[in-house]
Design a protein around this motif. Structure first.
Motif, mmCIF file in Angstrom:
data_model
loop_
_atom_site.group_PDB
_atom_site.id
_atom_site.type_symbol
_atom_site.label_atom_id
_atom_site.label_comp_id
_atom_site.label_asym_id
_atom_site.label_seq_id
_atom_site.Cartn_x
_atom_site.Cartn_y
_atom_site.Cartn_z
ATOM 1 N N ALA A 103 0.825 -1.203 0.000
ATOM 2 C CA ALA A 103 0.000 0.000 0.000
ATOM 3 C C ALA A 103 0.863 1.258 0.000
ATOM 4 O O ALA A 103 0.522 2.258 -0.662
ATOM 5 C CB ALA A 103 -0.930 -0.005 1.207
ATOM 6 N N ALA A 104 1.971 1.233 0.721
ATOM 7 C CA ALA A 104 2.871 2.392 0.729
ATOM 8 C C ALA A 104 3.438 2.652 -0.657
ATOM 9 O O ALA A 104 3.492 3.804 -1.119
ATOM 10 C CB ALA A 104 3.993 2.162 1.736
ATOM 11 N N ALA A 105 3.864 1.598 -1.337
ATOM 12 C CA ALA A 105 4.424 1.757 -2.674
ATOM 13 C C ALA A 105 3.386 2.312 -3.643
ATOM 14 O O ALA A 105 3.694 3.182 -4.479
ATOM 15 C CB ALA A 105 4.963 0.420 -3.172
ATOM 16 N N GLU A 106 2.159 1.838 -3.526
ATOM 17 C CA GLU A 106 1.099 2.320 -4.413
ATOM 18 C C GLU A 106 0.829 3.806 -4.229
ATOM 19 O O GLU A 106 0.407 4.489 -5.169
ATOM 20 C CB GLU A 106 -0.186 1.529 -4.158
ATOM 21 N N ARG A 107 1.069 4.328 -3.037
ATOM 22 C CA ARG A 107 0.793 5.733 -2.736
ATOM 23 C C ARG A 107 2.038 6.607 -2.777
ATOM 24 O O ARG A 107 2.000 7.776 -2.421
ATOM 25 C CB ARG A 107 0.109 5.826 -1.364
ATOM 26 N N GLY A 108 3.159 6.024 -3.190
ATOM 27 C CA GLY A 108 4.385 6.795 -3.312
ATOM 28 C C GLY A 108 5.002 7.189 -1.983
ATOM 29 O O GLY A 108 5.742 8.173 -1.902
ATOM 30 N N VAL A 109 4.722 6.428 -0.921
ATOM 31 C CA VAL A 109 5.289 6.711 0.395
ATOM 32 C C VAL A 109 6.578 5.916 0.553
ATOM 33 O O VAL A 109 6.579 4.690 0.414
ATOM 34 C CB VAL A 109 4.294 6.343 1.522
ATOM 35 N N ARG A 110 7.684 6.604 0.822
ATOM 36 C CA ARG A 110 8.958 5.932 1.040
ATOM 37 C C ARG A 110 8.968 5.272 2.413
ATOM 38 O O ARG A 110 8.478 5.849 3.387
ATOM 39 C CB ARG A 110 10.120 6.929 0.950
ATOM 40 N N VAL A 111 9.548 4.070 2.482
ATOM 41 C CA VAL A 111 9.649 3.336 3.746
ATOM 42 C C VAL A 111 11.088 2.851 3.908
ATOM 43 O O VAL A 111 11.684 2.329 2.952
ATOM 44 C CB VAL A 111 8.695 2.118 3.782
ATOM 45 N N CYS A 112 11.642 3.042 5.094
ATOM 46 C CA CYS A 112 12.973 2.511 5.386
ATOM 47 C C CYS A 112 12.992 1.995 6.821
ATOM 48 O O CYS A 112 12.088 2.285 7.617
ATOM 49 C CB CYS A 112 14.059 3.557 5.164
ATOM 50 N N ASN A 113 14.016 1.229 7.143
ATOM 51 C CA ASN A 113 14.131 0.672 8.484
ATOM 52 C C ASN A 113 15.559 0.845 8.984
ATOM 53 O O ASN A 113 16.372 1.518 8.346
ATOM 54 C CB ASN A 113 13.683 -0.792 8.506
ATOM 55 N N THR A 114 15.877 0.226 10.121
ATOM 56 C CA THR A 114 17.197 0.421 10.738
ATOM 57 C C THR A 114 17.817 -0.932 11.088
ATOM 58 O O THR A 114 17.943 -1.284 12.260
ATOM 59 C CB THR A 114 17.083 1.298 12.005
ATOM 60 N N PRO A 115 18.225 -1.687 10.081
ATOM 61 C CA PRO A 115 18.797 -3.008 10.359
ATOM 62 C C PRO A 115 20.091 -2.904 11.149
ATOM 63 O O PRO A 115 20.860 -1.955 11.011
ATOM 64 C CB PRO A 115 19.048 -3.576 8.957
ATOM 65 N N GLY A 116 20.316 -3.901 11.989
ATOM 66 C CA GLY A 116 21.547 -3.962 12.768
ATOM 67 C C GLY A 116 21.534 -3.176 14.057
ATOM 68 O O GLY A 116 22.497 -3.229 14.826
ATOM 69 N N ARG A 117 20.438 -2.494 14.354
ATOM 70 C CA ARG A 117 20.408 -1.635 15.538
ATOM 71 C C ARG A 117 20.608 -2.422 16.828
ATOM 72 O O ARG A 117 21.181 -1.933 17.787
ATOM 73 C CB ARG A 117 19.075 -0.893 15.618
ATOM 74 N N ASN A 118 20.154 -3.674 16.863
ATOM 75 C CA ASN A 118 20.245 -4.448 18.107
ATOM 76 C C ASN A 118 21.061 -5.721 17.952
ATOM 77 O O ASN A 118 20.963 -6.632 18.770
ATOM 78 C CB ASN A 118 18.850 -4.778 18.640
ATOM 79 N N ALA A 119 21.881 -5.803 16.918
ATOM 80 C CA ALA A 119 22.633 -7.040 16.673
ATOM 81 C C ALA A 119 23.587 -7.350 17.824
ATOM 82 O O ALA A 119 23.661 -8.497 18.289
ATOM 83 C CB ALA A 119 23.401 -6.935 15.357
ATOM 84 N N ALA A 120 24.313 -6.351 18.294
ATOM 85 C CA ALA A 120 25.266 -6.595 19.383
ATOM 86 C C ALA A 120 24.533 -6.997 20.659
ATOM 87 O O ALA A 120 24.944 -7.934 21.361
ATOM 88 C CB ALA A 120 26.111 -5.351 19.623
ATOM 89 N N ALA A 121 23.438 -6.311 20.962
ATOM 90 C CA ALA A 121 22.680 -6.628 22.172
ATOM 91 C C ALA A 121 22.124 -8.042 22.119
ATOM 92 O O ALA A 121 22.170 -8.786 23.113
ATOM 93 C CB ALA A 121 21.548 -5.623 22.358
ATOM 94 N N THR A 122 21.586 -8.447 20.976
ATOM 95 C CA THR A 122 21.009 -9.783 20.850
ATOM 96 C C THR A 122 22.083 -10.852 20.942
ATOM 97 O O THR A 122 21.871 -11.916 21.549
ATOM 98 C CB THR A 122 20.238 -9.900 19.530
ATOM 99 N N ALA A 123 23.247 -10.585 20.359
ATOM 100 C CA ALA A 123 24.340 -11.548 20.456
ATOM 101 C C ALA A 123 24.797 -11.714 21.899
ATOM 102 O O ALA A 123 25.016 -12.846 22.366
ATOM 103 C CB ALA A 123 25.501 -11.094 19.569
ATOM 104 N N GLU A 124 24.945 -10.606 22.614
ATOM 105 C CA GLU A 124 25.334 -10.671 24.026
ATOM 106 C C GLU A 124 24.332 -11.505 24.823
ATOM 107 O O GLU A 124 24.696 -12.358 25.637
ATOM 108 C CB GLU A 124 25.411 -9.267 24.619
ATOM 109 N N TYR A 125 23.068 -11.233 24.585
ATOM 110 C CA TYR A 125 22.013 -11.909 25.348
ATOM 111 C C TYR A 125 21.976 -13.401 25.022
ATOM 112 O O TYR A 125 21.748 -14.241 25.902
ATOM 113 C CB TYR A 125 20.667 -11.263 25.022
ATOM 114 N N THR A 126 22.197 -13.721 23.754
ATOM 115 C CA THR A 126 22.210 -15.126 23.351
ATOM 116 C C THR A 126 23.270 -15.898 24.114
ATOM 117 O O THR A 126 23.019 -16.996 24.633
ATOM 118 C CB THR A 126 22.471 -15.248 21.840
ATOM 119 N N VAL A 127 24.464 -15.327 24.197
ATOM 120 C CA VAL A 127 25.538 -15.987 24.935
ATOM 121 C C VAL A 127 25.166 -16.106 26.421
ATOM 122 O O VAL A 127 25.370 -17.155 27.049
ATOM 123 C CB VAL A 127 26.863 -15.229 24.758
ATOM 124 N N GLY A 128 24.577 -15.041 26.977
ATOM 125 C CA GLY A 128 24.157 -15.088 28.376
ATOM 126 C C GLY A 128 23.090 -16.132 28.624
ATOM 127 O O GLY A 128 23.152 -16.888 29.612
#
Length: 338
Positions: A103-128
């Motif tokens: 629906a966003a593409a049909e209306r010409g609305v740009r969409v972006c995200n923020t990949p990698g924002r929590n990669a370090a935190a999730t890795a730390e937690y996984t080890v813990g």
């Protein structure tokens, strides 16, 4: 520019607003809205997943806005239809699952995200979480808090295995999996990795590539899930796959709950075939009151916290603000998906 900073109790709206001001200056209108997540679990809203709030609240706050910066706010077809001035949506998380991208593409609305924002935190937690499950840390802490020294956890049969010299199988070698691989290798584990989509040179750098999932499972004392949830990976580990693990193996999942058949996991724990498990994610969040997980032995559970630390909140706000800055300057978006 008129911007709505629709934050929540983790990535707070005033944090988003501060980062926006630092990025684009003070000559813009920035409205703030606080959504109920994580005090209220996210869920499906209309046709989008993992969202918080409701369409009416978002629409009321969006009136006249050209940009929306949010982590969990729903961006549905209805919202896009009734907010015709909206031109940009920035989602402060790894994937824009709360946005109707078609629906966003049909209306010409740009969409972006923020990949990698929590990669370090999730890795730390996984080890813990892995160490907590292997070494039975929650059980022994609870015993001591209750006034019991619990010396039986020092016996051979109860003390749990160690990482040094163990065979650890990682399923997925993305931003999180690659960090976990390096951390576990530093602790002396023999890291083996299954990821059919990753660069083979990277896999060899991180550990030993294993092309066949069954082979990885059969030769791993510890398995940690780091795959994305797709139609192909849903239910990736079921009863057949868990039966391939060596007796006493440990399983950890900080990725997505639906990668794992939870009933099969409970069967493996109850039978004693699986030595321990740690889950931060679940097929249904929170797990229902009658879920077998709540009584499964040697299972450590946490409420989807792996990606939660203060650095992640700042990362999300800063990365999102940078995308708004790029949009205003007419530059390509770094992580545009529409």
């Amino acid at each position: 520019m008129h911007i709505l900073a629709a934050g929540d109790h983790f990535v707070a709206p005033d944090l988003i607003a501060r980062e926006l001001t630092a990025e684009i200056g003070t000559g813009h209108r920035i409205d703030q809205l606080c959504l109920p997540w994580p005090l209220t679990p996210f869920g499906r809203i209309a046709e989008v997943d993992e969202a918080s709030g409701d369409e009416e609240t978002i629409l009321g706050a969006l009136r006249g806005a050209e940009a929306l910066v949010t982590q969990m706010g729903p961006v549905t077809k209805r919202i896009l239809d009734e907010a015709p001035g909206l031109r940009l949506v920035v989602v402060g998380r790894g994937g824009p699952v709360n946005v109707n991208l078609e629906a966003a593409a049909e209306r010409g609305v740009r969409v972006c995200n923020t990949p990698g924002r929590n990669a370090a935190a999730t890795a730390e937690y996984t080890v813990g979480l892995l160490l907590a499950a292997m070494r039975r840390i929650p059980e022994t802490s609870a015993a001591l808090a209750a006034g019991r020294w619990a010396g039986e956890f020092y016996t051979y049969d109860n003390c749990g295995p160690g990482l040094d010299g163990s065979r650890v199988g990682l399923i997925g070698a993305g931003a999180v999996g690659s960090r976990v691989a390096r951390a576990l290798a530093a602790l002396g584990a023999h890291v083996r990795i299954h990821d059919p989509y990753a660069d083979q040179a990277l896999l060899r750098e991180l550990g030993t590539p294993v092309g066949d999932l069954d082979e990885l499972l059969a030769g791993s004392d510890v398995v940690s899930l780091h795959a994305r949830l797709t139609p192909e990976t849903r239910g990736l580990l079921g009863a057949r796959e868990l039966a391939l693990l060596p007796e006493g193996a440990v399983l950890v999942n900080c990725a997505r709950g639906a990668l794992l058949d939870e009933d099969a996991l409970c069967d493996a724990l109850e039978s004693g075939r699986l030595g321990a498990a740690g889950l931060d994610v679940f097929a249904v969040e929170p797990p229902p009151a009658d879920s077998r997980l709540r009584s499964a032995p040697r299972l450590v559970m946490t409420p989807h916290l792996a990606g939660a630390n203060t650095a992640v909140a700042h990362n999300a706000a800063r990365l999102a603000a940078a995308e708004v800055g790029r949009y205003l300057r007419g530059e390509p978006l770094a992580h545009g998906v529409v």
